[in-house]
Design an enzyme around this catalytic site. Structure first.
Site: not given
Length: 270
Positions: A192, A197, A210
C-alpha cells in the site's frame, strides 16, 4: 471508537498511564488511529479495528503486527509494543515514528528531494532478499482476495473510477482477470505504498506504516500505487509529472504503463 478507548485491554492500557490521546486523521487505513502523548516520553500510536474475517490482510491488525515485527530487522519502523483482542476489536500499540509523512504540504523547493527520498526508500525495501520474506502477496493470492471480496460484497464501488460507476464489481473483476500479466517481477513489496505511508526525516526514510499488505509481490504493485498517489487530487502539492520523477529516481525510465494500470485496478478491490 470512543467506547473502545474507555475500555482498553489491560495489556494495552498499562503502557498508557499518564498519556493523553488525540485522533490521527491523515491516511486512509480504515482503522481508528490515536496518537498518545506524555511529557518527556516518546509518542505512541494505537490502532483499533473491529474484528474482521476480510480476506484482505490490510483490513486486519494481527497480520500488520506480525509484518511490522519482521520488517524491523531490515528497515526503520515503529516497534510493536502490544497486540490484543477484546470485545470484538483488535488493538495494536506501537511506538511513534519521528518524521514527516510524504503526504504533507512540502514547500515547493523541497518536493524534488522528497520524491527522490520516497523512491530511494522503496528501492531499499525492494532490495530485501525475497526468499527471506514469509508473506505471500503474489498475484494469485491477490486475485483470490479480490474474488472473495467481490463474492462477499465487500468491494467499495464508490471508490472506483468513473468508468465503473453504476456497475457491479463483477464487471471490472472480469477485466482484471482478462488483463492479468503473464509474469511477475517479484520483490518484497509494501503493498500500500502511497504518500501517507512513508515517513521521512532529514531527507531519509524514518519508517513505513500501514504494513498489513506487505509481502512478496510484483514491484509494480508498489510503483502503481505511489505514482497514482503522486498525481491524485488528494495530494495537490504534487500532481502531473511527479510520477515520472519518482519512477526515474527509482531507476525506471520506460515504465510498463499497462502493468501500472493493472495494479491500480487490482487495488480497487482491496
Amino acid at each position: 471508537m470512543g467506547l473502545m478507548l474507555e475500555a482498553l485491554p489491560q495489556a494495552v492500557s498499562r503502557w498508557l498511564q499518564g498519556y493523553e490521546a488525540e485522533p490521527v486523521t491523515v491516511g486512509m487505513s480504515g482503522a481508528g488511529v490515536y496518537r498518545w502523548r506524555k511529557a518527556g516520553k516518546p509518542g505512541l500510536i494505537l490502532k483499533i479495528r473491529p474484528d474482521s474475517h476480510d480476506p484482505d490482510p490490510g483490513f486486519r491488525l494481527a497480520p500488520e503486527a506480525e509484518k511490522m515485527r519482521w520488517l524491523s530487522a531490515w528497515v526503520p519502523g515503529p516497534e510493536v509494543l502490544e497486540y490484543s483482542q477484546q470485545d470484538g476489536c483488535e488493538y495494536l500499540l506501537m511506538t511513534e515514528i519521528v518524521g514527516r509523512s510524504g503526504a504533507e504540504n512540502w514547500p515547493p523547493e523541497e518536493r524534488p528531494r522528497v520524491v527522490v527520498a520516497i523512491a530511494e526508500a522503496l528501492r531499499k525495501l525492494h532490495s530485501i532478499p525475497l526468499e527471506r520474506c514469509p508473506f505471500d502477496q503474489r498475484l494469485e493470492a491477490k486475485l483470490a482476495q479480490a474474488r472473495q471480496r467481490t463474492e462477499l460484497g465487500l468491494v467499495d464501488l464508490a471508490d472506483f473510477d468513473e468508468r465503473w460507476q453504476g456497475k457491479s464489481a463483477e464487471e471490472p473483476l472480469e477485466v482484471l482477470l482478462q488483463t492479468r500479466p503473464t509474469d511477475e517481477d517479484l520483490v518484497v513489496c509494501h503493498g500500500d505504498y502511497c504518500l501517507p505511508n512513508v515517513l521521512l526525516q532529514e531527507g531519509k526514510l524514518s519508517g513505513f506504516v500501514d504494513l498489513g499488505r506487505l509481502g512478496v509481490a510484483d514491484r509494480y504493485q508498489d510503483l502503481a500505487l505511489m505514482t497514482r498517489s503522486l498525481t491524485s487530487d488528494l495530494n495537490p502539492q504534487f500532481g502531473e509529472g511527479w510520477d515520472r520523477v519518482f519512477l526515474e529516481a527509482y531507476g525506471i525510465r520506460e515504465p510498463d504503463w499497462t502493468r501500472l494500470e493493472f495494479y491500480r485496478l487490482l487495488d480497487e478491490f482491496l
